[in-house]
Design a protein around this motif. Sequence first.
Motif, mmCIF file in Angstrom:
data_model
loop_
_atom_site.group_PDB
_atom_site.id
_atom_site.type_symbol
_atom_site.label_atom_id
_atom_site.label_comp_id
_atom_site.label_asym_id
_atom_site.label_seq_id
_atom_site.Cartn_x
_atom_site.Cartn_y
_atom_site.Cartn_z
ATOM 1 N N LEU A 97 12.750 0.944 -0.625
ATOM 2 C CA LEU A 97 12.246 -0.315 -1.161
ATOM 3 C C LEU A 97 10.826 -0.128 -1.705
ATOM 4 N N LEU A 98 9.978 0.508 -0.874
ATOM 5 C CA LEU A 98 8.593 0.729 -1.308
ATOM 6 C C LEU A 98 8.569 1.618 -2.542
ATOM 7 N N GLY A 99 9.405 2.656 -2.538
ATOM 8 C CA GLY A 99 9.459 3.573 -3.678
ATOM 9 C C GLY A 99 9.902 2.859 -4.944
ATOM 10 N N LEU A 100 10.897 1.998 -4.800
ATOM 11 C CA LEU A 100 11.395 1.258 -5.966
ATOM 12 C C LEU A 100 10.307 0.373 -6.547
ATOM 13 N N ILE A 101 9.619 -0.348 -5.651
ATOM 14 C CA ILE A 101 8.572 -1.252 -6.123
ATOM 15 C C ILE A 101 7.456 -0.454 -6.800
ATOM 16 N N ALA A 102 7.002 0.597 -6.111
ATOM 17 C CA ALA A 102 5.904 1.394 -6.665
ATOM 18 C C ALA A 102 6.304 2.002 -7.997
ATOM 19 N N GLY A 103 7.517 2.544 -8.058
ATOM 20 C CA GLY A 103 7.951 3.238 -9.265
ATOM 21 C C GLY A 103 8.223 2.286 -10.413
ATOM 22 N N TYR A 104 8.841 1.148 -10.120
ATOM 23 C CA TYR A 104 9.233 0.268 -11.217
ATOM 24 C C TYR A 104 8.040 -0.486 -11.786
ATOM 25 N N PHE A 105 7.210 -1.023 -10.898
ATOM 26 C CA PHE A 105 6.113 -1.849 -11.404
ATOM 27 C C PHE A 105 4.875 -1.036 -11.758
ATOM 28 N N GLY A 106 4.678 0.103 -11.082
ATOM 29 C CA GLY A 106 3.513 0.935 -11.381
ATOM 30 C C GLY A 106 2.229 0.165 -11.124
ATOM 31 N N GLY A 107 1.150 0.616 -11.743
ATOM 32 C CA GLY A 107 -0.118 -0.113 -11.678
ATOM 33 C C GLY A 107 -0.621 -0.314 -10.262
ATOM 34 N N ILE A 108 -1.105 -1.519 -9.992
ATOM 35 C CA ILE A 108 -1.745 -1.830 -8.710
ATOM 36 C C ILE A 108 -0.776 -1.686 -7.520
ATOM 37 N N PRO A 109 0.432 -2.267 -7.589
ATOM 38 C CA PRO A 109 1.331 -2.111 -6.442
ATOM 39 C C PRO A 109 1.559 -0.639 -6.111
ATOM 40 N N ASP A 110 1.729 0.152 -7.157
ATOM 41 C CA ASP A 110 1.947 1.581 -6.976
ATOM 42 C C ASP A 110 0.755 2.218 -6.270
ATOM 43 N N LEU A 111 -0.436 1.882 -6.764
ATOM 44 C CA LEU A 111 -1.662 2.470 -6.216
ATOM 45 C C LEU A 111 -1.798 2.140 -4.730
ATOM 46 N N VAL A 112 -1.618 0.858 -4.405
ATOM 47 C CA VAL A 112 -1.796 0.423 -3.023
ATOM 48 C C VAL A 112 -0.757 1.081 -2.111
ATOM 49 N N ILE A 113 0.496 0.993 -2.519
ATOM 50 C CA ILE A 113 1.570 1.542 -1.683
ATOM 51 C C ILE A 113 1.373 3.037 -1.477
ATOM 52 N N MET A 114 1.097 3.742 -2.562
ATOM 53 C CA MET A 114 1.022 5.191 -2.442
ATOM 54 C C MET A 114 -0.172 5.646 -1.608
ATOM 55 N N ARG A 115 -1.314 4.950 -1.726
ATOM 56 C CA ARG A 115 -2.474 5.367 -0.922
ATOM 57 C C ARG A 115 -2.203 5.155 0.570
ATOM 58 N N ILE A 116 -1.585 3.994 0.894
ATOM 59 C CA ILE A 116 -1.296 3.731 2.301
ATOM 60 C C ILE A 116 -0.326 4.776 2.841
ATOM 61 N N LEU A 117 0.698 5.062 2.043
ATOM 62 C CA LEU A 117 1.676 6.046 2.494
ATOM 63 C C LEU A 117 1.044 7.420 2.632
ATOM 64 N N LEU C 14 -10.659 7.318 0.224
ATOM 65 C CA LEU C 14 -9.867 6.113 0.421
ATOM 66 C C LEU C 14 -8.809 6.342 1.505
ATOM 67 N N VAL C 15 -8.121 7.461 1.391
ATOM 68 C CA VAL C 15 -7.073 7.778 2.364
ATOM 69 C C VAL C 15 -7.687 7.967 3.750
ATOM 70 N N LEU C 16 -8.824 8.657 3.801
ATOM 71 C CA LEU C 16 -9.510 8.855 5.083
ATOM 72 C C LEU C 16 -9.853 7.512 5.723
ATOM 73 N N PHE C 17 -10.326 6.608 4.897
ATOM 74 C CA PHE C 17 -10.659 5.277 5.387
ATOM 75 C C PHE C 17 -9.422 4.604 5.994
ATOM 76 N N LEU C 18 -8.307 4.684 5.267
ATOM 77 C CA LEU C 18 -7.077 4.055 5.750
ATOM 78 C C LEU C 18 -6.627 4.681 7.073
ATOM 79 N N VAL C 19 -6.737 6.009 7.159
ATOM 80 C CA VAL C 19 -6.335 6.667 8.401
ATOM 81 C C VAL C 19 -7.234 6.225 9.545
#
Lengths: 282, 674, 315
Positions: A97-117, C14-19
Amino acid sequence: MEKIMSFLKNLFDRKIVILAAAGTLLFIGMAIFAPLLAPYDPNRQDLMSSLAKPSAKYLLGTDLHGRDILSRIIFGTRISMVIGILAVFIGTIIGSLLGLIAGYFGGIPDLVIMRILEAVFSIPRIILAIALGAVYGNGLAILAVIIGFSTIPGYARLIRGQVFQVKQNDFIAAGEVIGVSSARQILKHILPNVISPIIVMMTQNIGSAILTEASLSFLGVGINPPTATWGGMVNDGRSYLLTSPLASLAPGVCIVILVICLNILGDGVRDALDPRLKGITH
Amino acid sequence: MHLLEVRDLQTVFQTDGKKIRAVNHVSFFTDPGEIVAFVGESGSGKSVTQMSILKLVEEPGKIVGGEVLYKGRNILAFDDDSPEMRKIRGGEIGMIFQEPMTSLNPVITIGKQITEMITGHSDSSREKALEKAIALLKSVGIPDAEKRINDYPHQFSGGMRQRIMIAMAMAAEPKILIADEATTALDVTTGAQILDMLQKIVRTGNVQMTLITHNLGVAARYADRIYVMYGGRILESGDAGEIFANPLHPYTYSLLKAVPRLDDDRDRTFVPIEGSPPDLGADTGRCVFYPRCKFRSEKCDKAGEPDLLEARKGHHTACHIHPDELKALFLSAEKNEKRQVRQRKSISEDNPVLTVEKIDKHYPVYKGVLRKKIADVKALDGVSISLYEGQTLGIVGESGCGKTTLAKSILRLHDITGGSIRFRGMDLLHTGKRQIRSLRAEMSMIFQDPYLSLDPRQSVGSIVAEPIIVHRMRKGKGAIDERVDELLRLVGLDPSLKTRMPHEFSGGQRQRIGIARALASDPSLIICDEPISALDVSIQAQIINLLEGLQAELGLSYLFIAHDLSVVKHISDQIAVMYLGRIVEVSGSEELYNNPLHPYTQALLGAIPIPDPKAERDRKELKLQGEPPSLLKRPPGCDFAGRCPMAMEKCFREKPELKVVDKKHQTACFLRET
Amino acid sequence: MKKYILKRLWQMLLVLFLVSVFCFSLVRLIPGDPVKAVFGEVQYTEEEYQELRSELGLDKPYLEQYFRWITDFCCGDFGVSYTFDRPVRELVAQRAPITLYLTGISLVISMILGICAGVFTAVKRGRPSDTIITLLANTTHCVPNFWLALLLVFLFSVSLGWLPSYGFAWPSEGILKSFKTCLLPIVCFSLGPIAGITRQTRSCMLEVIRQDYMRTAKAKGLRKNTVIFRHGLRNALIPLITFMGMYVSTLLGGSAIIEQVFSIPGMGSLLMTSVSARDFPVIQTCVLLMAAFSIMINLIVDILYGYIDPRIRLN
């Protein structure tokens, strides 16, 4: 239906895959019919015959508390299977689900999801599971969630990449020209085109989820004793390696065989779904 | 003794228990100083034949028979990694491949890639090799060769990379140069420059060159001798002039009739070769062209595969029918063809379907950590076009000229920076989302690559039904199915095939499916983005005829985007020529060809070879140098000034506006202003 | 290239911060009262309870707690361990080098052996040698490292008595002793990654072999080995490098298990001891440091990636 038949035909094209499927089925059968198959209650203690050698009574011998190793192995299959499958489902559904959202919409959602992951991914998987296990305790369901959680970044990355690739195709642009909505695009055109890598990764990941569970149980942060788990049994038998090696070695052999079967099956599924890849990776 | 003589070469590909005979008993020869062309469509075996010569065929391909005699020695007998074989590869026979983007190693500098060729085939020192590499790069027209020798392939444009490929192939001074579709991936003007250069190399260095091409025009312009291949076999061979003037094989003849020519009369109907390319896995024991041959006789059915025999001096053909008999057959076919005169449609000039006025599409360029905007890339700069009811407007230009951006802007697939687009009087830029959605039914699009534009996981029926469902054009499954059947019949496909998946169809059939989908929402405007350039030459005519038929039947308006001017000329009423995001010339189709006003249009026309050596010899052309500048470095004056042989001082200072020169002919050039 | 590194650095922070937020939340996320959870089954008085609560900083708002914790952490103050009753920093300073030493050696060994085996099998694709090595790699991939460790201990320590079954010694404490204690752990660490790297190298190589530029190189008349190593391997390394960060992560994770089996006083065993003692400051520190280390390795990998692939370096 026709598609399923041709998939099965492709899948069981190679003998080794049939063998692996049979082995997997055997373990599944063991898990389902454990109470019927096991000669004893897995927690029945026969303190008179502690650390017994294999005999007609105890086919694989007993452990320190005089519990039948064979029965414990059979019951241990349940834990491995349930956690393996549950964890993979949790990981796949959320990760895809996260991959689909990140991949399809790109941009900000992608950035946020990918950094957290990426942050989650940077913590070694087993360490993450240990830390979460330490905090949330160790029930079966919680363990499955924790192991599933630790696989989310892997799925999300894979699906995101696949979605990016599919999105490049003109048939997505064709949908846009027609006026197809985003929901229809994702469900009807993107998901069907990324479903085979998801299935492939699922089958391949059951094995690694089982390995993670076994590692955690071995370390004592998995399922609580006295429940029989393969990893836990390996740990229990550690101290008596010299006198009764089977207590540790036998459950280990089961882990290896089950994981090998699952992985061969996973590779088989991959080859059957995408014949183009045949033989490139093994 | 010939320089290279191939005897009875056979190469097969073994896949899934099927034996594909990619090269089937092929024999030919080449001599020093001549240019030989191998002409054929994809799957004809022309490339595999040349790969086999150097034993470059990869698994699952295998050379199973024949000899390759180079200066009398059979080189197939050499071991794959033996010094003898390696000396021939590169040292005696050099190769230039089709895709300049992928054929150079991306992680090694071009200098190293060229010098390793030199040091590998001679005992010259590294310094000497480097000097030679620089000299070679200069000779193929790489500016600043000394500085750029340490650059990586991705830092060069496609045309430059192909020049580098040529420099590399020439580095060990081979006696034979094989160019495998060397200019297919490039723009026409760049391709013409490269081929001219190769021709010069051959003529001055007494090198033999083999051109592998699907483009009959290229063969006509450059080749001395031609081999025509089809289905792994050579069907006809001979002097270029002979082959084009007097084709003696039905395939060659049909191919010449099927391809549009730049010097064609606009009313000529193409005679497509019906059917699909042959399945080389099946051994029918008949002539490979038999299933698609219009001139076949009973003899062809029974007499087995015909041998390549000399019909006239130096002119060989593999056909059971006697040449004189064939000539008569061809003649009567031509008479028949003349009787079918194409209907001209009448156009009302006062009813514009689409009016695009001065639209701009700018992409901002950012720099630095704070991502400050430093400039705009103007992908479209003040583009205006109008398209009338039932008319076809052709948009031509080379890659990067903005033609696809224009299409996407019209379809509102992205926002534009300025200007206005009106469709049937409605302002597209100021309409709500909902209205845009309903407008999507009115406009549809046909895509270039039929392999990428159909969802591989959907059945043909569901692909064609999608617009009907999305726009709620029919209610109920029965009604939708009925409409899908109707559409499939309209594009010449059997409706019973609608449960099949796209991959079960050939390229031409897939493009028909794409057309059916485009028609499904009853549009009045269809944007065709290079709809035939991914198809085989023999299939292209089928699709052009289909598109023209549909236009006449349904009264459609087309915006036809293409780089191939011969096709555009045939199908369009009006043509707009684009260069670097601007329109440089607009005029009626015939007028544009007879009287091109902008120097760029003249050069573009000149770069397109005509499949007729005689016509080729009589042409005067404007040869172009260099490549279009990057959009990031748009010159202050006329965009074309830097490459224009007629540029004046003013051209470098001011931008010429598109101005009406005479009735219905506009151009943006100071030369035409009085 | 500078821009590329800067971008990566920024992402890394950024990633370090999140971790760090994750590790910080770890203790606060304990279901129920974290203070009670820290005490576990130990009896405590109200006074002790309040003391621990303020020691954990739980009496302040979350944001302030986080800032205090992270600034302390950055200054090297990782808190005090409950079980060892010593600053966590001292514990880490003692144990981290051992883990880094073992995993570092294992990484180098697995990269070398894995890449060699991978290239070999790709070149010999379909031959018996390929089948055997690939089969071996696939099987090894399925063996859990804790069981492998036990198996080796059973074989070489218990049965044959050649090697010690536990302990660790630095080379300075005697080369032979160090070698003997480290051999089995390193084998356990490396076998999995060797199998993985072999598989990945093989598939990357097979992908590269199909590329057009490989055909070009062959058509130039280069030796087969030149084609494979000069033209092929460098391209195959590009996707492979990205996996390196993953292996560092796997190795660090493996330390929790292998150090436990061999009783090696490293970070992994420290983490496990603290988990069973619910020693949260140590758990937090271990997780954050391991994550930080693997993030740093990933940064290095990214830079290396840019160095090997000119398309990234020059854009």
